[in-house]
Design an enzyme around this catalytic site. Sequence first.
Site, mmCIF file in Angstrom:
data_model
loop_
_atom_site.group_PDB
_atom_site.id
_atom_site.type_symbol
_atom_site.label_atom_id
_atom_site.label_comp_id
_atom_site.label_asym_id
_atom_site.label_seq_id
_atom_site.Cartn_x
_atom_site.Cartn_y
_atom_site.Cartn_z
ATOM 1 C CB VAL A 76 -1.734 1.744 3.159
ATOM 2 C CG1 VAL A 76 -0.539 2.329 3.950
ATOM 3 C CG2 VAL A 76 -2.408 1.187 3.644
ATOM 4 C CG ASP A 97 4.812 3.482 -9.673
ATOM 5 O OD1 ASP A 97 5.615 3.225 -10.097
ATOM 6 O OD2 ASP A 97 3.408 3.904 -10.121
ATOM 7 C CB ALA A 101 2.823 -5.565 0.552
ATOM 8 C CE1 TYR A 120 2.024 1.095 7.230
ATOM 9 C CE2 TYR A 120 3.269 1.471 5.805
ATOM 10 C CZ TYR A 120 2.796 1.928 6.497
ATOM 11 O OH TYR A 120 2.815 3.598 6.863
ATOM 12 C CB THR A 166 -0.852 -8.971 7.038
ATOM 13 O OG1 THR A 166 -1.834 -10.192 6.930
ATOM 14 C CG2 THR A 166 0.501 -10.385 7.132
ATOM 15 C CE1 TYR A 226 1.087 -10.243 1.853
ATOM 16 C CE2 TYR A 226 -1.107 -11.044 3.794
ATOM 17 C CZ TYR A 226 -0.517 -9.885 3.042
ATOM 18 O OH TYR A 226 -0.078 -8.692 3.493
ATOM 19 C CD1 TRP A 257 -8.489 -8.582 8.019
ATOM 20 C CD2 TRP A 257 -11.322 -8.405 8.131
ATOM 21 N NE1 TRP A 257 -9.758 -10.212 8.138
ATOM 22 C CE2 TRP A 257 -11.041 -9.516 8.346
ATOM 23 C CE3 TRP A 257 -12.565 -7.545 8.834
ATOM 24 C CZ2 TRP A 257 -12.147 -10.284 9.301
ATOM 25 C CZ3 TRP A 257 -13.756 -8.935 8.906
ATOM 26 C CH2 TRP A 257 -13.486 -9.673 9.406
HETATM 27 P P1 NDP Z 1 -2.170 -2.821 -2.160
HETATM 28 O O1 NDP Z 1 -2.385 -4.210 -2.885
HETATM 29 O O2 NDP Z 1 -3.527 -2.210 -2.292
HETATM 30 O O3 NDP Z 1 -0.545 -2.380 -2.161
HETATM 31 C C1 NDP Z 1 0.525 -2.543 -2.596
HETATM 32 C C2 NDP Z 1 0.990 -2.383 -3.649
HETATM 33 O O4 NDP Z 1 2.258 -2.680 -3.690
HETATM 34 C C3 NDP Z 1 0.640 -1.862 -4.999
HETATM 35 O O5 NDP Z 1 0.446 -0.005 -5.407
HETATM 36 C C4 NDP Z 1 1.919 -2.693 -5.882
HETATM 37 O O6 NDP Z 1 1.447 -2.404 -7.101
HETATM 38 C C5 NDP Z 1 2.919 -2.533 -5.034
HETATM 39 N N1 NDP Z 1 3.673 -3.649 -5.601
HETATM 40 C C6 NDP Z 1 3.595 -4.621 -5.652
HETATM 41 N N2 NDP Z 1 4.338 -5.166 -6.475
HETATM 42 C C7 NDP Z 1 6.043 -4.123 -6.336
HETATM 43 C C8 NDP Z 1 7.346 -4.317 -7.139
HETATM 44 N N3 NDP Z 1 7.303 -5.288 -7.305
HETATM 45 N N4 NDP Z 1 7.521 -3.214 -6.581
HETATM 46 C C9 NDP Z 1 6.895 -2.452 -5.943
HETATM 47 N N5 NDP Z 1 5.338 -2.304 -5.959
HETATM 48 C C10 NDP Z 1 4.790 -3.096 -5.483
HETATM 49 O O7 NDP Z 1 -2.091 -3.051 -0.245
HETATM 50 P P2 NDP Z 1 -2.447 -2.476 0.727
HETATM 51 O O8 NDP Z 1 -2.054 -0.533 0.452
HETATM 52 O O9 NDP Z 1 -3.853 -2.734 1.107
HETATM 53 O O10 NDP Z 1 -1.467 -3.188 1.629
HETATM 54 C C11 NDP Z 1 -0.344 -1.795 2.614
HETATM 55 C C12 NDP Z 1 0.510 -3.424 2.612
HETATM 56 O O11 NDP Z 1 -1.022 -3.786 4.675
HETATM 57 C C13 NDP Z 1 1.342 -4.210 2.818
HETATM 58 O O12 NDP Z 1 2.054 -4.233 3.349
HETATM 59 C C14 NDP Z 1 0.389 -5.443 3.081
HETATM 60 O O13 NDP Z 1 0.993 -6.613 3.372
HETATM 61 C C15 NDP Z 1 -0.385 -4.790 4.433
HETATM 62 N N6 NDP Z 1 -2.011 -5.610 5.089
HETATM 63 C C16 NDP Z 1 -2.396 -5.656 3.458
HETATM 64 C C17 NDP Z 1 -4.442 -6.270 3.915
HETATM 65 C C18 NDP Z 1 -5.225 -5.788 3.270
HETATM 66 O O14 NDP Z 1 -6.696 -6.405 4.042
HETATM 67 N N7 NDP Z 1 -4.709 -5.567 2.084
HETATM 68 C C19 NDP Z 1 -4.375 -6.303 5.424
HETATM 69 C C20 NDP Z 1 -2.963 -6.547 6.078
HETATM 70 C C21 NDP Z 1 -2.163 -5.521 6.197
HETATM 71 P P3 NDP Z 1 0.906 -2.859 -8.324
HETATM 72 O O15 NDP Z 1 -0.522 -2.222 -8.092
HETATM 73 O O16 NDP Z 1 1.724 -1.982 -8.978
HETATM 74 O O17 NDP Z 1 0.434 -4.183 -8.508
#
Ligand code: NDP
Length: 296
Positions: free
Chosen positions: A12, A30, A63, A102, A104, A128, A153
Amino acid sequence: MKILLLGKNGQVGWELQRSLGPLGELVALDRHSTGACGDLSNPTGLRATVLALRPDVIVNAAAYTAVDRAQSEPDLAHAINAASPGVLAQAAQAVGALLVHYSTDYVFDGSGNTPWREDAATGPLSVYGQTKLEGEQLIAASGARHLILRTSWVYAARGGNFGKTMLRLAGERERLTVIDDQFGAPTGADLIADVSAHAIRQVQRDPACGGGYHLAAAGETTWNGYARFVIDTARALQPERALKVLEVAPVPTSAFPTPAQRPLNSRLDTTRLRQTFGLHLPDWQSGVRRMLAEIL
Ligand code: NDP
């Protein structure tokens, strides 16, 4: 308008870099960013970033999303999904910023078969889901202006995704077994980012539009239906592609035991979002088809 984006390289977050760009000056971080702290495991650094930048809007796309791993790392999942969003909310309140966050469908227990409304009782089945719910609660209690968008999803063209995994397996095997008792709507990160940008504009004009919303593509399917759609679409888009698969057999969730329990009913009722913001949410197939056209 100055916008601080956290988690810029997630599914996202990456799309938000595109959709938020036209709204104003974007500072995208990031966890590895230097100069300003974008690490959600460092609440002190995060607070300092907000106080120094004084953004009008903070968008938190970072996240802890490793659903199964969270079962054995609850403290880290809590720090990133709950405690730090709470700190961000306090800092947002201090500088008068809008916080966009965001969440879930995993905040629900997955019972029944009707789509969940925003005010439905929560009951997370996993660490989670529990930590994401606590994040929502800390933001709501902070007094900061906020938008919490619960989605489901999520997929994106960039990076790994369920569709890519199915296509790889479909090229290797004649028979796949895919769960057919979890229901939800695959939702593109691009759609989430575009809707976020529209909603931010409206909430900045009319703060009464803030609060919690469900955001998912229209329609519903199962992981099995999603897999079959991916394979059929790939065959239509790329007839020359050799896909061995002859059958995508339906199996219950119990066929694939995982550390974290997933909700069976992940349907989200998006009425509130569509009515408040005057938006149309396309059906899930159109987004998945577009993603496949990009990656094939
Ligand atoms: P991603 O896992 O693709 O992205 C999450 C990002 O958070 C990654 O870039 C990760 O970095 C970063 N991150 C993790 N730990 C840290 C930290 N300590 N400090 C800074 N950044 C960090 O998730 P999505 O984009 O899919 O999710 C976006 C939102 O949507 C979240 O809030 C998620 O909970 C929610 N969501 C997601 C769903 C899904 O199916 N994916 C479903 C429903 C809700 P790195 O890559 O370096 O770990």
